[in-house]
Design an enzyme around this catalytic site. Structure first.
Site, mmCIF file in Angstrom:
data_model
loop_
_atom_site.group_PDB
_atom_site.id
_atom_site.type_symbol
_atom_site.label_atom_id
_atom_site.label_comp_id
_atom_site.label_asym_id
_atom_site.label_seq_id
_atom_site.Cartn_x
_atom_site.Cartn_y
_atom_site.Cartn_z
ATOM 1 C CG ASP A 194 82.110 92.370 90.047
ATOM 2 O OD1 ASP A 194 83.004 92.550 90.968
ATOM 3 O OD2 ASP A 194 82.148 92.753 88.845
ATOM 4 C CE LYS A 216 88.170 96.364 89.961
ATOM 5 N NZ LYS A 216 87.329 95.383 90.079
#
Length: 415
Positions: A194, A216
């Site tokens: 991530d 993201k």
């Protein structure tokens, strides 16, 4: 000289004489080894008392007497009275039972090593009764095992078993990943990372490890969750050990349960490694306790990724406004004006202390202390943006007071 050996104590009686801090330090490892502990001492520490109350050991609240050693496979003399320890050691010697003495190793038949653990490995170091030296060497070995610089992979087979580990990497500081998380990361053949996972951890990976960027970015590039799930499953089914490296904790707004479900549905071995959640760690890094005696008896963690008026919102903002404790808002810095307005409209006082902390626990940490009525504008004026956390509640005042106290101290003791 000593002869090193590992004792298999599961289901076997172990006698511990003495209920002080030495016994408190040694008993947990004996319990972890499965020993059936009989603890003989007139008084014990609160921690040992709690173990006895929970049925983890048998405490006999009395002085040591002859015959206590009978039937024991191992004995530990841990009182602060040398004569009692000597009597225990003498009885153990007569019974041909090994005995460790806390006060005089020269008169003991067994010495307790400095012990460290790394997964299913145990590191035990003797240093000719020099405990400080043994502990330093133990720590050095365990540190290298944990960071992967000392290879301890099983020699049978091809290394790690193919599968997936969902690892919570903590709030940002790479040192806040758990020991287990760091160990599994050192064994990874594929890392799916991530954006909020500590990026310095990736720099430590050897060249052969495949790194997949699953970032993201708010209002920007993002790897679809379905693509992440497929990556985890396909790499594991190809015979590789995959670490899904996630910021914070995998199950706190981290979609970890979705990834777990995808792996289970595909028949892929998977484990979850909890992480230090930013909801608690980031306020702590700003010296804001999320709970405090007499101030906050409740803590609510809420996602602010959609605004209160958005029909997709699952948050009851009117109920949150009626609470008196601490509210921690994750992923809400972009929608902070709407969130604070909703809380005030539903009854939370505009002068309630509030704070925004950006990139908490890292060297780039910045923060603003304000009130619920001004925190959104103050954070915008200070240029704060994601990743950031908002804390609402009287505990913010506690943090401000602690910071003021620290600022009055010499720099060498400010921490």
């Amino acid at each position: 000289m000593t002869y090193p050996v590992g004792l298999r104590l599961t289901g076997r009686r172990v006698l511990v004489v003495g209920g002080g801090t030495v016994a408190q330090r040694r008993v947990p490892a004996l319990l972890d080894a499965g020993a059936q502990i009989v603890l003989v001492a007139p008084e014990v520490t609160p921690a040992l008392d709690a173990l006895a109350a929970a049925g983890r050991l048998r405490w006999e609240p009395r002085e040591y007497t002859a015959g206590d050693v009978d039937g024991a496979w191992y004995v530990m003399a841990a009182t602060d009275v040398p004569a009692v320890n000597a009597a225990v050691a003498e009885a153990a010697e007569a019974a041909h039972t090994f005995c460790a003495r806390a006060d005089d190793g020269s008169d003991a038949s067994a010495w307790t090593p400095a012990v460290g653990r790394h997964g299913n490995l145990t590191v035990a170091v003797h240093a000719d009764r020099d405990p400080r030296r043994a502990a330093l060497l133990r720590d050095a070995l365990v540190d290298r095992l944990n960071d992967g610089s000392l290879d301890a992979a099983p020699q049978r087979g091809r290394g790690p078993v193919p599968g997936v580990a969902l690892v919570g990497a903590g709030p940002g500081d790479p040192e806040l990943i758990t020991v287990r998380g760091r160990r599994l990361l050192s064994q990874a053949e594929v890392v799916v990372a991530d954006r909020l996972a500590p990026q310095l951890l990736l720099d430590e990976l050897p060249p052969h490890v495949e790194v997949v960027d699953a970032s993201k970015v708010p209002y920007g590039r993002a790897m679809a969750q379905e693509a992440i799930n497929e990556t985890l499953v396909s790499r594991a089914k190809a015979g590789r050990f995959v670490v899904r490296l996630k910021g914070g904790d995998p199950f706190v707004f981290g979609r970890g349960s979705e990834e777990l479900e995808a792996c289970l549905a595909a028949g892929v071995p998977v484990e979850v490694v909890p992480g230090v959640t930013s909801a608690v760690a980031v306020p702590s890094s700003a010296w804001i306790p999320v709970t405090h005696r007499g101030v906050a008896h409740e803590l609510v963690v809420v996602s602010g990724h959609v605004a209160p008026e958005d029909p997709r919102s699952l948050v009851d903002w009117s109920a949150l406004a009626r609470l008196k404790g601490t509210l921690v808002i994750l992923m809400g810095v972009e929608r902070l004006p709407a969130i604070t307005a909703a809380l005030i409209a539903h009854g939370r006082a505009a002068d309630t202390p509030a704070a925004v902390i950006q990139e908490g626990t890292t060297g780039s940490q910045r923060q603003v202390l304000a009130t619920l009525g001004t925190v959104a504008s103050d954070a915008l004026a200070a240029g704060l943006s994601h990743p950031a956390i908002c804390v609402v509640g009287e505990v913010v005042t506690i943090g401000a007071r602690l910071t003021a106290l620290a600022s009055a101290l010499p720099a060498s003791v400010q921490g």
